[in-house]
Design an enzyme around this catalytic site. Structure first.
Site, mmCIF file in Angstrom:
data_model
loop_
_atom_site.group_PDB
_atom_site.id
_atom_site.type_symbol
_atom_site.label_atom_id
_atom_site.label_comp_id
_atom_site.label_asym_id
_atom_site.label_seq_id
_atom_site.Cartn_x
_atom_site.Cartn_y
_atom_site.Cartn_z
ATOM 1 N N ASN A 100 0.831 -1.212 0.000
ATOM 2 C CA ASN A 100 0.000 0.000 0.000
ATOM 3 C C ASN A 100 0.866 1.263 0.000
ATOM 4 O O ASN A 100 0.520 2.256 0.611
ATOM 5 C CB ASN A 100 -0.916 -0.039 1.245
ATOM 6 C CG ASN A 100 -1.923 1.090 1.267
ATOM 7 O OD1 ASN A 100 -2.604 1.344 0.291
ATOM 8 N ND2 ASN A 100 -2.001 1.791 2.397
ATOM 9 N N ASP A 119 -3.439 -2.907 -5.802
ATOM 10 C CA ASP A 119 -4.328 -2.606 -6.937
ATOM 11 C C ASP A 119 -4.680 -3.841 -7.763
ATOM 12 O O ASP A 119 -5.292 -3.721 -8.820
ATOM 13 C CB ASP A 119 -3.709 -1.524 -7.833
ATOM 14 C CG ASP A 119 -2.408 -1.970 -8.493
ATOM 15 O OD1 ASP A 119 -2.035 -3.155 -8.365
ATOM 16 O OD2 ASP A 119 -1.756 -1.131 -9.145
ATOM 17 N N LYS A 124 -3.884 -0.195 -13.242
ATOM 18 C CA LYS A 124 -2.757 0.740 -13.337
ATOM 19 C C LYS A 124 -3.157 2.034 -14.044
ATOM 20 O O LYS A 124 -2.509 3.062 -13.877
ATOM 21 C CB LYS A 124 -1.597 0.104 -14.124
ATOM 22 C CG LYS A 124 -1.105 -1.225 -13.590
ATOM 23 C CD LYS A 124 -0.385 -1.072 -12.276
ATOM 24 C CE LYS A 124 0.165 -2.398 -11.770
ATOM 25 N NZ LYS A 124 0.589 -2.309 -10.355
#
EC number: 2.7.7.9
Length: 499
Positions: free
Chosen positions: A110, A246, A388
């Site tokens: 993170n 992600d 992304k």
């Protein structure tokens, strides 16, 4: 890696050795001054000095590796042995053992900011789906797992100095949820001037752009220094499932967990089959009888095309990693956890001028060679769903997926791989994306989408097959509400006027 060295004269070696010695000595002096500049209490100062020592170890190794100019012996690179890469279909036939969840902890990387998508603050707070952020989805997944199996799997977040304060504030909202969340900070290392090889920061409080988080290879050291590693082991946790914050496909998989426990492997890397969109992804190889990760940055220029050949290197690293915690402790305490250094060049602005700087990074996938029984598992593509760019965001917000307990499930009527989506620079930032595509189109039957220029999509738009929308400079294209576009190219100028 056992490597091939280019021959040099004795005078060249002597010169480089002296140069390295001077650079190391100057760096050490500068770091000592940096440590002395801090007005911290004893505990915080010790932590800062420990970080600077870790950086110095990395820097010295970088100097040695740079001067030896080692390169891979390409002919020694082999495809992994059958026992070094296992197919998920084989391990998924084993029965699930829910009690193994008591041995598991989950960690999300993170440390990244949302700047590449035009957002301020941690990337994990970008809204992804139905009002949920990346972090919300991670929490919902683990909370559902704990409810479903009456387990107590903890969630750890490895923050960077860029994301730590915001994250600490954000996770308070989950205090009533059935989940234990711990967060800790990865290291803060000084950037280095490329020409002088001296640190950019001159004091502890130097501007943020003088520092950098040294890649996710820092995970092991930071887990150890923060005390989280020992705490997890004391709780009886044996395995840490690590993934990028992600990657929306990286959910806890009981089959892989069981496989790891039954085989006694200390490290498992999830791989998935390469497509033409993934040619740069790192891949597992066998080298000198060891399983290793080969990254594109390590490949000699003359072999790049071969590396990108999806027939020779068929799969790539998803960065979903399953790691034995006691093995991490053993390797850290014996200082046997070196990972390949990735020198990353950046520019910063000083007095109106752009200056070249270096940041030395490592990747946790590269640690695979140090762990006993380490191997790859080739998993379905559904376990690799990274966001992304805003092109990825369109995919995960669409009707191609439905949200179940924080996990994205592919529509069963979808056939073939995910569509290839390419959105132009007008859609680079989330704000531009939301303004131009306020209503996500239906894309279950889409294969390929390209949109460039000043384009706006209306409501209830359906895209099928291959759709290309190109708006020339100075023009505007509005795709009307309710449009169905199938195998079409839209160019020029199309404006819908309100009556």
């Amino acid at each position: 890696m056992s490597t091939k060295k280019h021959t040099k004269t004795h005078s060249t070696y002597a010169f480089e050795s002296n140069t390295n010695s001077v650079a190391a000595s100057q760096m050490r002096n500068a770091l000592n001054k940096l440590a002395d500049s801090s007005k911290l209490d004893d505990a915080a100062r010790a932590k800062f000095e420990n970080e600077l020592d870790s950086f110095f170890t990395l820097f010295r190794r970088y100097l040695v590796e740079k001067s030896s100019r080692t390169t891979l012996e390409w002919d020694k690179i082999k495809s992994p042995n059958p026992d070094e890469v296992v197919k998920y279909e084989i391990i998924s036939q084993q029965p699930e053992n829910v009690s193994n969840l008591s041995k598991l902890a989950v960690l999300k990387l993170n440390g990244g900011l949302g700047t590449s998508m035009g957002c301020v603050g941690p990337k994990s707070v970008i809204e992804v789906r139905e009002g949920n952020t990346f972090l919300d989805l991670s929490v919902r997944q683990i909370e559902y797992l704990n409810r479903q199996y009456d387990s107590d799997v903890p969630l750890l977040l490895m923050n960077s100095f860029n994301t730590d304060k915001d994250t600490e504030h954000l996770i308070k909202k989950y205090s009533a949820n059935r989940i234990r969340i711990r967060s800790f900070n990865q290291s803060r290392f000084p950037r280095v001037y490329k020409d002088s090889l001296l640190p950019v920061p001159t004091e502890y409080d130097s501007p943020l752009d003088a520092w950098y988080p040294p890649g996710h290879g820092d995970l092991f050291e930071s887990l150890h220094v923060s005390g989280e590693l020992d705490a997890l082991i004391a709780q009886g946790r044996e395995i840490l499932f690590v993934s990028n914050g992600d990657n929306l496909g990286a959910t806890v998989d009981l089959k892989i967990l069981n496989h790891m426990i039954e085989t006694g492997a200390e490290y498992i890397m999830e791989l998935t089959d390469k497509t033409r969109a993934d040619v740069k992804g790192g891949t597992l190889i066998s080298y000198d009888g060891q399983v290793r990760l080969l990254e594109v940055a390590q490949v000699p220029k003359e072999h790049i095309d071969e590396f990108k050949n999806i027939r020779k290197f068929t799969n790539f690293n998803t960065n979903n990693l399953w790691i034995n915690l006691k093995a991490v402790k053993r390797l850290i305490e014996s200082s046997n956890l070196e990972m390949e250094i990735i020198p990353n060049q950046k520019t910063i602005t000083r007095d109106g001028h752009e200056i070249n700087v270096l940041q030395l990074e490592t990747a946790c996938g590269a640690a695979i060679r140090h762990f006993d029984g380490a191997h790859g598992v080739v998993v379905p593509r559904s376990r690799f769903l990274p966001v992304k760019t805003c092109s990825d965001l369109l995919l995960v917000k669409s009707d191609l997926f439905r949200l179940e307990h924080g996990s994205l499930k592919l529509d069963p009527s979808r056939f073939g791989p995910n569509p290839l989506i390419k959105l132009g620079s007008h859609f680079k930032k989330v704000s531009g994306f939301n303004a131009r595509i306020p209503h996500i189109p239906k894309i279950v039957e889409l294969d390929h989408l390209t949109i460039t220029g000043n384009v706006f999509l209306g409501k209830d738009v359906t895209l099928r097959g291959t759709v290309i929308i190109v708006c020339s400079d100075g023009h505007k294209i509005d795709i009307p509400n309710g449009s169905i576009l199938e195998n079409v190219v839209v160019t020029g100028n199309l404006q819908i006027l309100e009556h």
